[in-house]
Structure formats: C-alpha cells, structure tokens
Design a protein around this motif. Sequence first.
Motif, PDB file in Angstrom:
ATOM      1  N   THR A   1      -0.476  16.626  24.261  1.00  9.05           N
ATOM      2  CA  THR A   1      -1.287  15.750  23.402  1.00  9.05           C
ATOM      3  C   THR A   1      -0.827  15.737  21.944  1.00  9.05           C
ATOM      4  O   THR A   1      -1.352  14.946  21.157  1.00  9.05           O
ATOM      5  N   GLN A   2       0.138  16.576  21.584  1.00  8.59           N
ATOM      6  CA  GLN A   2       0.452  16.733  20.163  1.00  8.59           C
ATOM      7  C   GLN A   2       1.002  15.455  19.533  1.00  8.59           C
ATOM      8  O   GLN A   2       0.777  15.197  18.350  1.00  8.59           O
ATOM      9  N   ALA A   3       1.714  14.642  20.309  1.00 13.68           N
ATOM     10  CA  ALA A   3       2.233  13.377  19.779  1.00 13.68           C
ATOM     11  C   ALA A   3       1.220  12.245  19.878  1.00 13.68           C
ATOM     12  O   ALA A   3       1.494  11.131  19.419  1.00 13.68           O
ATOM     13  N   LEU A   4       0.053  12.512  20.474  1.00 15.69           N
ATOM     14  CA  LEU A   4      -0.929  11.454  20.743  1.00 15.69           C
ATOM     15  C   LEU A   4      -2.133  11.507  19.813  1.00 15.69           C
ATOM     16  O   LEU A   4      -3.060  10.710  19.975  1.00 15.69           O
ATOM     17  N   LEU A   5      -2.151  12.431  18.862  1.00 16.79           N
ATOM     18  CA  LEU A   5      -3.357  12.652  18.070  1.00 16.79           C
ATOM     19  C   LEU A   5      -3.858  11.395  17.364  1.00 16.79           C
ATOM     20  O   LEU A   5      -5.061  11.100  17.407  1.00 16.79           O
ATOM     21  N   PRO A   6      -2.991  10.611  16.698  1.00 14.38           N
ATOM     22  CA  PRO A   6      -3.501   9.384  16.067  1.00 14.38           C
ATOM     23  C   PRO A   6      -4.088   8.404  17.082  1.00 14.38           C
ATOM     24  O   PRO A   6      -5.092   7.736  16.800  1.00 14.38           O
ATOM     25  N   VAL A   7      -3.493   8.294  18.272  1.00 21.57           N
ATOM     26  CA  VAL A   7      -4.001   7.396  19.315  1.00 21.57           C
ATOM     27  C   VAL A   7      -5.347   7.887  19.839  1.00 21.57           C
ATOM     28  O   VAL A   7      -6.283   7.101  20.034  1.00 21.57           O
ATOM     29  N   LEU A   8      -5.475   9.191  20.068  1.00 22.05           N
ATOM     30  CA  LEU A   8      -6.736   9.739  20.548  1.00 22.05           C
ATOM     31  C   LEU A   8      -7.846   9.569  19.513  1.00 22.05           C
ATOM     32  O   LEU A   8      -9.006   9.310  19.865  1.00 22.05           O
ATOM     33  N   ALA A   9      -7.499   9.708  18.236  1.00 20.27           N
ATOM     34  CA  ALA A   9      -8.492   9.509  17.173  1.00 20.27           C
ATOM     35  C   ALA A   9      -9.052   8.092  17.222  1.00 20.27           C
ATOM     36  O   ALA A   9     -10.261   7.878  17.108  1.00 20.27           O
ATOM     37  N   ALA A  10      -8.165   7.107  17.418  1.00 24.11           N
ATOM     38  CA  ALA A  10      -8.603   5.712  17.482  1.00 24.11           C
ATOM     39  C   ALA A  10      -9.356   5.423  18.776  1.00 24.11           C
ATOM     40  O   ALA A  10     -10.357   4.690  18.777  1.00 24.11           O
ATOM     41  N   SER A  11      -8.911   5.991  19.888  1.00 24.39           N
ATOM     42  CA  SER A  11      -9.515   5.717  21.188  1.00 24.39           C
ATOM     43  C   SER A  11     -10.931   6.264  21.291  1.00 24.39           C
ATOM     44  O   SER A  11     -11.825   5.595  21.834  1.00 24.39           O
TER      45      SER A  11
ATOM     46  N   GLU B   1      -9.052  12.558  12.605  1.00 25.72           N
ATOM     47  CA  GLU B   1      -7.747  13.114  12.945  1.00 25.72           C
ATOM     48  C   GLU B   1      -7.826  14.627  13.099  1.00 25.72           C
ATOM     49  O   GLU B   1      -7.232  15.206  14.015  1.00 25.72           O
ATOM     50  N   ALA B   2      -8.555  15.277  12.201  1.00 19.09           N
ATOM     51  CA  ALA B   2      -8.670  16.735  12.273  1.00 19.09           C
ATOM     52  C   ALA B   2      -9.319  17.164  13.583  1.00 19.09           C
ATOM     53  O   ALA B   2      -8.917  18.151  14.197  1.00 19.09           O
ATOM     54  N   ARG B   3     -10.299  16.385  14.062  1.00 17.04           N
ATOM     55  CA  ARG B   3     -10.991  16.769  15.287  1.00 17.04           C
ATOM     56  C   ARG B   3     -10.089  16.608  16.514  1.00 17.04           C
ATOM     57  O   ARG B   3     -10.223  17.362  17.479  1.00 17.04           O
ATOM     58  N   THR B   4      -9.184  15.653  16.503  1.00 16.70           N
ATOM     59  CA  THR B   4      -8.291  15.490  17.656  1.00 16.70           C
ATOM     60  C   THR B   4      -7.417  16.721  17.848  1.00 16.70           C
ATOM     61  O   THR B   4      -6.913  16.963  18.953  1.00 16.70           O
TER      62      THR B   4
ATOM     63  N   MET C   1       4.749   7.123  27.666  1.00 17.96           N
ATOM     64  CA  MET C   1       3.761   6.564  28.590  1.00 17.96           C
ATOM     65  C   MET C   1       2.581   5.963  27.836  1.00 17.96           C
ATOM     66  O   MET C   1       2.042   4.920  28.231  1.00 17.96           O
ATOM     67  N   THR C   2       2.169   6.611  26.748  1.00 13.91           N
ATOM     68  CA  THR C   2       1.060   6.092  25.951  1.00 13.91           C
ATOM     69  C   THR C   2       1.420   4.762  25.311  1.00 13.91           C
ATOM     70  O   THR C   2       0.603   3.823  25.286  1.00 13.91           O
ATOM     71  N   SER C   3       2.630   4.651  24.799  1.00 12.05           N
ATOM     72  CA  SER C   3       3.057   3.396  24.175  1.00 12.05           C
ATOM     73  C   SER C   3       3.091   2.256  25.179  1.00 12.05           C
ATOM     74  O   SER C   3       2.751   1.112  24.854  1.00 12.05           O
ATOM     75  N   GLY C   4       3.491   2.562  26.419  1.00 14.00           N
ATOM     76  CA  GLY C   4       3.612   1.509  27.412  1.00 14.00           C
ATOM     77  C   GLY C   4       2.359   1.243  28.219  1.00 14.00           C
ATOM     78  O   GLY C   4       2.061   0.096  28.565  1.00 14.00           O
ATOM     79  N   PHE C   5       1.584   2.301  28.516  1.00 14.97           N
ATOM     80  CA  PHE C   5       0.492   2.157  29.482  1.00 14.97           C
ATOM     81  C   PHE C   5      -0.826   2.788  29.051  1.00 14.97           C
ATOM     82  O   PHE C   5      -1.798   2.744  29.797  1.00 14.97           O
ATOM     83  N   GLY C   6      -0.857   3.435  27.877  1.00 14.41           N
ATOM     84  CA  GLY C   6      -2.074   4.085  27.421  1.00 14.41           C
ATOM     85  C   GLY C   6      -2.032   5.586  27.646  1.00 14.41           C
ATOM     86  O   GLY C   6      -1.251   6.092  28.443  1.00 14.41           O
ATOM     87  N   TRP C   7      -2.896   6.303  26.945  1.00 21.52           N
ATOM     88  CA  TRP C   7      -2.833   7.761  26.968  1.00 21.52           C
ATOM     89  C   TRP C   7      -3.207   8.350  28.318  1.00 21.52           C
ATOM     90  O   TRP C   7      -2.747   9.437  28.674  1.00 21.52           O
TER      91      TRP C   7
ATOM     92  N   PHE D   1       0.721  13.697  11.308  1.00 18.22           N
ATOM     93  CA  PHE D   1      -0.128  12.928  10.410  1.00 18.22           C
ATOM     94  C   PHE D   1       0.683  12.374   9.238  1.00 18.22           C
ATOM     95  O   PHE D   1       0.440  11.262   8.767  1.00 18.22           O
ATOM     96  N   ARG D   2       1.646  13.162   8.764  1.00 19.17           N
ATOM     97  CA  ARG D   2       2.490  12.672   7.666  1.00 19.17           C
ATOM     98  C   ARG D   2       3.313  11.469   8.111  1.00 19.17           C
ATOM     99  O   ARG D   2       3.408  10.461   7.401  1.00 19.17           O
ATOM    100  N   LEU D   3       3.908  11.556   9.304  1.00 20.27           N
ATOM    101  CA  LEU D   3       4.815  10.499   9.744  1.00 20.27           C
ATOM    102  C   LEU D   3       4.083   9.284  10.321  1.00 20.27           C
ATOM    103  O   LEU D   3       4.666   8.201  10.425  1.00 20.27           O
ATOM    104  N   ALA D   4       2.820   9.453  10.703  1.00 21.34           N
ATOM    105  CA  ALA D   4       2.039   8.308  11.183  1.00 21.34           C
ATOM    106  C   ALA D   4       1.495   7.472  10.023  1.00 21.34           C
ATOM    107  O   ALA D   4       1.089   6.325  10.212  1.00 21.34           O
ATOM    108  N   ALA D   5       1.512   8.045   8.811  1.00 19.20           N
ATOM    109  CA  ALA D   5       0.996   7.357   7.625  1.00 19.20           C
ATOM    110  C   ALA D   5       2.136   6.690   6.852  1.00 19.20           C
ATOM    111  O   ALA D   5       3.309   6.775   7.225  1.00 19.20           O
TER     112      ALA D   5
END
Length: 391
Positions: free
Chosen positions: A32-42, A47-50, A160-166, A239-243
Amino acid sequence: MSSLSLSAGSSARLNIAAFAGGFATFINMWCTQALLPVLAASFHVSEARTGLTVTAPLVATAMAAPVVGLISDRFGRKKFILGAVILLLVPTILAATARSFEALVVWRFVQGLLLPFIFTITIAYIGEETSGAAAARLAGTYMSGAIFGGFCGRLLAGMMTSGFGWRAAFWAIAAMTLLLAAIIAVMLPREKLFQPMYGVRRALGAFPLHLSNVELVATCVVGFGVLFNLVAVFTYINFRLAAAPYFLGPAALGGIFVVYLGGVVMSPLSARLANHFGRRRVMAVAAPLVWVGLALTLAAPLWLIGLGLLLMSSAIFMQQTLATAYVSVAAREAKSTAVGLYVAIYYVGGSAGGVVPGRVWHGYGWPGCVAIVCAMQVMMLVVALRFWRAA
C-alpha cells in the motif's frame, strides 16, 4: 546435515526457497505504500491517516514475532512457513473487498500477524541448517528476495491501481502469493537439524538470556533503526513527489521503488564483504553512504532525488543484511526466539518510522525527515562499532 554436506541440488533448492520466502513476506508488507494518495481520495481520509495501512501490519508483526518464535521452537519450521504463506491469501483477498477504511486497516493488521511465521522462522531455519559463510550467503539471498518483493509489491500495486483501481492491486498480490506458496512447498527442504524446545517455561526462559546478551540487543537496536529509516523515507517521499511540482501518480510512485533493486545486488555483496573485511567495517562504510544519498534527495531535480534514494536504500539494505545475519551468530541458543525478539524490535522501529516523522513533516517538510533519519544512522553506527565483534 551441516552446510558443507549440502548437495548442489539441495543448495539450489534452498536458495530458491529462501528467495521466495523473502519475496512473499514483503510483497504483502509494503503493497500500500505507493497507494497512499489514492487511498486518501478513495476513503476521504487524511494523508497521515492512510499511513495506518502501512503501520498496521508492522505493529501486528511486532506483536506476533516473539510468540511465533516460541511456537516454532516447539513444533518445527517448514510447515509454519508454508502454512503462513497460504493463509496470507485470506486477509489479502478480504482487503480487496473492504468497504471502509477501517476494514482495510483491520485486514492489513491480520496480514501482519501472519508475516512473522515466514520472516522469523526462515531466519531461524537458515541459522540451524547452514553455518558460517554459507549462512551469511543464504541470509543475503533471503534479503535479496525480501527487497525484490518489496519493490514488486509497490510497483505491481501502483500499476494495477493506475489501470484498474486499488482493489485490483490486492487481487494481483494474492495471485502472486499463491504462486510463491507453490514454490516454497516444492523447493524448501524439510528441516534436518531442528531440535524442539519443550515447555513454554523453558522457551520463555530464553528471553532473559537474550536480553542480557549485549551483542544481540545491539543487533536489535540496529534493526530498529534500519526499518525506522526505510519506512520514514519511503512513506514521506511519496507525499513530496505526489505534490507540486512533481504530481506523480500511483504508477510513477510505484516505479520510484525501482531503487530497491540496488539492494538486491548489495545484500549478497555485503554478506561477502562482511566475511572478508568484518561487519563493523562494512557498517562504517554504509552509514556515510546513507548520509550522502539523503543529501541528494534534498535537491530539486527528480533524477537526483532518484539517485539519492538508490544510494541511500542500497546502503541501508547492506545494514539490514549485516544485522539479520548476525542475529543467529549473537544468539547462544533458542535461535527462533532470538529472531522473534529481533523481528519484534525491527517492526516496532518501522511503526515508529511511519508515525514519528509525521509531526516533523508538517512543520519542516522533507528536510526535517532527512534530519531524523541522519540522526538515527549516527545511533546505529555508534552501537554497531561499540558492541559488534570485530570479526
């Protein structure tokens, strides 16, 4: 059966099984470490809670590891390693179907309860079935599998998340885990030198012995720092690179973890270097490499950040291999409970690495996180130089 009596075929099978065990552990641990911004939105959480999806399995692993050692020291090795990999399918699939963020965290926690049955027992198995340089090389092979699994888990989940969701990411991880279970079932030889430790009281009695062993305690401190650093860096760099100004998506964030592949090379290399030059000298080289790598991540160009992460992670994986291999050397007896103690402290370090830098991140950003990791490296180096044997 000593390490010298292993046939070429048995040695090859053992290396494949050790690699698969490490791969199975960490493809699940870090997915899940690369999915944190997606999970926050979903799930509409901060972000901290994800970050709980990362820390939950770490906390569970820390809680379970000492108990796992007690069970394995009584009942054996292979059946628990294989059984845990198979059972991992259940919480992984349930995570894919989670309807709330809380449910996702719960299933990640259950994953963490099973992972020590792979990590802890495999390291104890290596310490019992092999010795000397062979044990160090096999530990390096295991760590290469662990590192490659950590990379593939993040990359596969991101793609997989980019193509089909988390949710598809968890289904893909489950399919990969099933394949790894089949490999371990076929390739891992049943233990030959295992000596069961009868009685819970006798097993528990090993812990005071371990805690009075300064070499083992020092190794646990180094392990604490290793995972603290890795979790701190690779959680908050997302978080740095997603911003702004990078705006990287989940696939690109997963791709950043290609730097982990440096550890696949450095883990077995560090084992050979330690056999030749001594583990303390290798540790004395690794820490400055971490500092240089972290300094590069403070730069703005993305390629320099990537280079810094590569250098930093490769050096930390050198430290991880040194510490992991030294546990069985430092432990006088009850090696599985010694590894359980090490794993518990190791994952407590990872849990702290996901939480402690959070306050610094909000106040000082990425430079504050870098400062914390650099300070942790100083402590690790001082402890290793002071308490590890020179050989």
